[in-house]
Scaffold this motif. Sequence first.
Motif, PDB file in Angstrom:
ATOM      1  N   LEU A   1       0.492 -11.490   8.471  1.00 54.12           N
ATOM      2  CA  LEU A   1       0.266 -11.672   7.036  1.00 54.12           C
ATOM      3  C   LEU A   1      -0.369 -10.472   6.364  1.00 54.12           C
ATOM      4  N   SER A   2      -1.252  -9.760   7.069  1.00 57.64           N
ATOM      5  CA  SER A   2      -2.000  -8.685   6.408  1.00 57.64           C
ATOM      6  C   SER A   2      -1.996  -7.431   7.270  1.00 57.64           C
ATOM      7  N   GLY A   3      -2.285  -6.315   6.627  1.00 53.10           N
ATOM      8  CA  GLY A   3      -2.392  -5.058   7.341  1.00 53.10           C
ATOM      9  C   GLY A   3      -3.509  -5.105   8.381  1.00 53.10           C
ATOM     10  N   SER A   4      -4.619  -5.705   8.030  1.00 50.29           N
ATOM     11  CA  SER A   4      -5.766  -5.776   8.949  1.00 50.29           C
ATOM     12  C   SER A   4      -5.362  -6.423  10.266  1.00 50.29           C
ATOM     13  N   GLU A   5      -4.674  -7.546  10.156  1.00 49.23           N
ATOM     14  CA  GLU A   5      -4.250  -8.268  11.373  1.00 49.23           C
ATOM     15  C   GLU A   5      -3.309  -7.426  12.231  1.00 49.23           C
ATOM     16  N   ALA A   6      -2.373  -6.763  11.572  1.00 49.54           N
ATOM     17  CA  ALA A   6      -1.377  -6.000  12.330  1.00 49.54           C
ATOM     18  C   ALA A   6      -2.034  -4.786  12.989  1.00 49.54           C
ATOM     19  N   ASP A   7      -3.001  -4.161  12.301  1.00 50.84           N
ATOM     20  CA  ASP A   7      -3.752  -3.065  12.930  1.00 50.84           C
ATOM     21  C   ASP A   7      -4.489  -3.576  14.170  1.00 50.84           C
ATOM     22  N   HIS A   8      -5.071  -4.738  14.030  1.00 53.80           N
ATOM     23  CA  HIS A   8      -5.804  -5.368  15.137  1.00 53.80           C
ATOM     24  C   HIS A   8      -4.865  -5.560  16.341  1.00 53.80           C
TER      25      HIS A   8
ATOM     26  N   HIS B   1     -10.797   7.184   7.187  1.00 56.56           N
ATOM     27  CA  HIS B   1      -9.587   6.361   7.224  1.00 56.56           C
ATOM     28  C   HIS B   1      -9.970   4.888   7.211  1.00 56.56           C
ATOM     29  N   TYR B   2      -9.089   4.086   6.622  1.00 55.00           N
ATOM     30  CA  TYR B   2      -9.345   2.642   6.547  1.00 55.00           C
ATOM     31  C   TYR B   2      -8.231   1.922   7.293  1.00 55.00           C
ATOM     32  N   HIS B   3      -8.623   1.022   8.178  1.00 59.10           N
ATOM     33  CA  HIS B   3      -7.624   0.266   8.940  1.00 59.10           C
ATOM     34  C   HIS B   3      -7.878  -1.231   8.838  1.00 59.10           C
ATOM     35  N   GLY B   4      -8.433  -1.666   7.705  1.00 55.95           N
ATOM     36  CA  GLY B   4      -8.669  -3.086   7.516  1.00 55.95           C
ATOM     37  C   GLY B   4     -10.132  -3.429   7.732  1.00 55.95           C
ATOM     38  N   TRP B   5     -10.423  -4.688   7.580  1.00 55.72           N
ATOM     39  CA  TRP B   5     -11.833  -5.106   7.532  1.00 55.72           C
ATOM     40  C   TRP B   5     -12.285  -5.807   8.807  1.00 55.72           C
TER      41      TRP B   5
ATOM     42  N   THR C   1      -4.233   6.581  13.116  1.00 54.69           N
ATOM     43  CA  THR C   1      -4.408   7.426  11.927  1.00 54.69           C
ATOM     44  C   THR C   1      -3.562   6.902  10.769  1.00 54.69           C
ATOM     45  N   GLU C   2      -4.079   7.052   9.560  1.00 57.47           N
ATOM     46  CA  GLU C   2      -3.203   6.964   8.398  1.00 57.47           C
ATOM     47  C   GLU C   2      -2.440   8.297   8.378  1.00 57.47           C
ATOM     48  N   PRO C   3      -1.132   8.298   8.235  1.00 55.02           N
ATOM     49  CA  PRO C   3      -0.408   9.582   8.236  1.00 55.02           C
ATOM     50  C   PRO C   3      -0.762  10.437   7.017  1.00 55.02           C
TER      51      PRO C   3
ATOM     52  N   CYS D   1      -4.902   8.213   2.700  1.00 54.38           N
ATOM     53  CA  CYS D   1      -4.802   7.630   1.360  1.00 54.38           C
ATOM     54  C   CYS D   1      -6.139   7.078   0.878  1.00 54.38           C
ATOM     55  N   ASN D   2      -6.938   6.578   1.794  1.00 56.03           N
ATOM     56  CA  ASN D   2      -8.147   5.865   1.373  1.00 56.03           C
ATOM     57  C   ASN D   2      -9.316   6.769   1.031  1.00 56.03           C
ATOM     58  N   ASN D   3      -9.166   8.055   1.218  1.00 57.35           N
ATOM     59  CA  ASN D   3     -10.182   8.993   0.748  1.00 57.35           C
ATOM     60  C   ASN D   3      -9.508  10.292   0.346  1.00 57.35           C
TER      61      ASN D   3
ATOM     62  N   PHE E   1       0.438   4.845  13.907  1.00 55.64           N
ATOM     63  CA  PHE E   1       0.395   5.209  12.486  1.00 55.64           C
ATOM     64  C   PHE E   1       0.097   3.945  11.685  1.00 55.64           C
ATOM     65  N   ASP E   2      -0.966   4.006  10.921  1.00 53.18           N
ATOM     66  CA  ASP E   2      -1.269   2.925   9.994  1.00 53.18           C
ATOM     67  C   ASP E   2      -0.554   3.253   8.687  1.00 53.18           C
ATOM     68  N   GLU E   3       0.617   2.648   8.526  1.00 47.45           N
ATOM     69  CA  GLU E   3       1.465   2.943   7.359  1.00 47.45           C
ATOM     70  C   GLU E   3       1.329   1.865   6.286  1.00 47.45           C
ATOM     71  N   VAL E   4       0.177   1.226   6.248  1.00 49.64           N
ATOM     72  CA  VAL E   4       0.005   0.137   5.280  1.00 49.64           C
ATOM     73  C   VAL E   4       0.182   0.653   3.844  1.00 49.64           C
ATOM     74  N   ILE E   5      -0.224   1.890   3.588  1.00 45.04           N
ATOM     75  CA  ILE E   5       0.021   2.454   2.247  1.00 45.04           C
ATOM     76  C   ILE E   5       1.286   3.321   2.223  1.00 45.04           C
ATOM     77  N   THR E   6       1.460   4.178   3.226  1.00 44.26           N
ATOM     78  CA  THR E   6       2.608   5.102   3.188  1.00 44.26           C
ATOM     79  C   THR E   6       3.949   4.386   3.388  1.00 44.26           C
TER      80      THR E   6
ATOM     81  N   GLY F   1       2.565  -2.920   5.557  1.00 48.01           N
ATOM     82  CA  GLY F   1       2.158  -4.105   4.782  1.00 48.01           C
ATOM     83  C   GLY F   1       2.442  -3.823   3.320  1.00 48.01           C
ATOM     84  N   LYS F   2       1.450  -3.994   2.501  1.00 49.39           N
ATOM     85  CA  LYS F   2       1.470  -3.690   1.058  1.00 49.39           C
ATOM     86  C   LYS F   2       2.858  -3.670   0.404  1.00 49.39           C
ATOM     87  N   ALA F   3       3.467  -2.478   0.268  1.00 48.85           N
ATOM     88  CA  ALA F   3       4.665  -2.342  -0.573  1.00 48.85           C
ATOM     89  C   ALA F   3       5.887  -3.072  -0.026  1.00 48.85           C
TER      90      ALA F   3
HETATM   91  C1  LIG Z   1      -4.297   2.199   5.465  1.00 47.24           C
HETATM   92  C2  LIG Z   1      -4.678   0.746   5.410  1.00 47.24           C
HETATM   93  N1  LIG Z   1      -4.658   0.035   6.546  1.00 47.24           N
HETATM   94  C3  LIG Z   1      -4.957  -1.276   6.560  1.00 47.24           C
HETATM   95  C4  LIG Z   1      -5.310  -1.935   5.414  1.00 47.24           C
HETATM   96  C5  LIG Z   1      -5.635  -3.386   5.453  1.00 47.24           C
HETATM   97  O1  LIG Z   1      -4.591  -4.117   4.914  1.00 47.24           O
HETATM   98  P1  LIG Z   1      -4.850  -5.589   4.309  1.00 47.24           P
HETATM   99  O2  LIG Z   1      -5.742  -5.392   3.121  1.00 47.24           O
HETATM  100  O3  LIG Z   1      -3.480  -6.078   3.975  1.00 47.24           O
HETATM  101  O4  LIG Z   1      -5.506  -6.366   5.376  1.00 47.24           O
HETATM  102  C6  LIG Z   1      -5.349  -1.231   4.200  1.00 47.24           C
HETATM  103  C7  LIG Z   1      -5.740  -1.895   2.957  1.00 47.24           C
HETATM  104  O5  LIG Z   1      -5.989  -1.296   1.942  1.00 47.24           O
HETATM  105  C8  LIG Z   1      -5.031   0.149   4.200  1.00 47.24           C
HETATM  106  O6  LIG Z   1      -5.077   0.879   3.084  1.00 47.24           O
END
Ligand SMILES: Cc1ncc(COP(=O)(O)O)c(C=O)c1O
Length: 433
Positions: A114-121, A142-146, A212-214, A217-219, A245-250, A273-275
């Motif tokens: 459902l979410s990027g966080s889960e898939a990163d996990h 870099h941000y990979h979810g919460w 890594t985010e490729p 994006c988050n900073n 590669f965390d492609e949640v944004i890219t 995720g996202k887009a």
């Molecule tokens: C690069 C990246 N990875 C993971 C996430 C987490 O995705 P989600 O908010 O769908 O859990 C985000 C959210 O902004 C993100 O920017």
Amino acid sequence: MGRYDKSKELYDRACRVLAGGVSSEFRKYGPPHPLFYQRAAGSRIVDVDGNESLDFTLSQGPLILGHSHPRVLAEVAQASQEGQLFAGQHLRELGLAEKLQRLIPCAELLRFSLSGSEADHAALRVARAVTGRPKFLRFEGHYHGWLDNVSLAISAPNPAALGSYEHPTPVRWTAGLPDHIEDQSLVLPWNNLELVEQTLASRHTEIAAIITEPVMCNNGCLEPVPGFLAGLRAACDRYGIALIFDEVITGFRLGLGGAQQYYGVIPDLAVFGKAMASGYPISVLAGKRQYMDKIADGTVIHAGTMNSGNPCIAAAQATLAVLETEAVHPRLFIYGQKLMQGLRQVSIEAGQPLLIQGPGPMFHAGFTPLEQVRDFRDTLSYDKPRYAKFVAGMQERGIRLIGRGLWYISAAHTTADIDQAIATAAEVLRTLN
Ligand SMILES: Cc1ncc(COP(=O)(O)O)c(C=O)c1O
């Protein structure tokens, strides 16, 4: 009557029932307070006070086609008629998986969440299982979810807490993390292959994955320096480490094959995720068979009651179909770069040090005396209070921006929208003098 009176009243009410008045930490900070919205279409969103805003937040990125795209709405309605959640297999899910397998270079096998966080996990879990090693290497800023294992090192209350550039101190982003979570990861500055090589030379036997985010994006929306991603690929191959590669944004934003296609470096595992689905909750973990087989054979557990529900799959199918058939990506680059150029021009005219960086479909704006922001430490030079005033000024004049400086372009933005944003920015920048 104030411009946001109804929103304020509802927000006060929300604070009595929702923790902090919101359902995600990042929604707390909109100027002048979190706003309530009633509808959105195309590039515009309307709040409960009737103010219409031209939206460059795209709801933190997902709305790549703009709000309420008719094809997405129609497919979601049709899929919802058929059923909501079979919690069994269905043709739409299969069709989407087959399409993603074709589009994403590393996608030999996939799993939906459902979410990027889960898939990163899940990606980190798979990497540990395959390599039998305990830790992962990640990058400052870099941000990979919460979720717990990645809630380190995205920012620090004061720069001194970050430690040295070569050996950043993992900083806890939240209270409530388990003891010793710092021991699960190593943190390094991004875009410095030499430091990665040095670290791996002595510690590769501990490291399951590099995540890594490729694009960072988050900073600062920093692109990888030439050779960096390829260097990570080579180092991972040398030491038997999984490259994630965390492609949640890219993902789907730099192109249909994501950053891995755009930069020509294929990871072992990738998260999208996202887009992908125009605002409907769906993410995907895609990866090479050698890794994903661990999920296939049940060695690694990945589950989720709500995974691959009909409306979410349909939203993704419709979004991808539009992206594919309407050649959206060239437009995202052209409009994004036109907007970046316009913002640069008006900031020079206003004598404001607004630095604009990024590939175009998303980019970052921030006030800094630096001519270029090269890494996370450089992003600490951004004058955040000044940017907050800029965002508030834009909001007052009908342009909705993300407070952290990231701008997103959608297929619904027009050249008139871009011109409006530049003209409004010119006006707001003058007020900051
Ligand atoms: C690069 C990246 N990875 C993971 C996430 C987490 O995705 P989600 O908010 O769908 O859990 C985000 C959210 O902004 C993100 O920017």
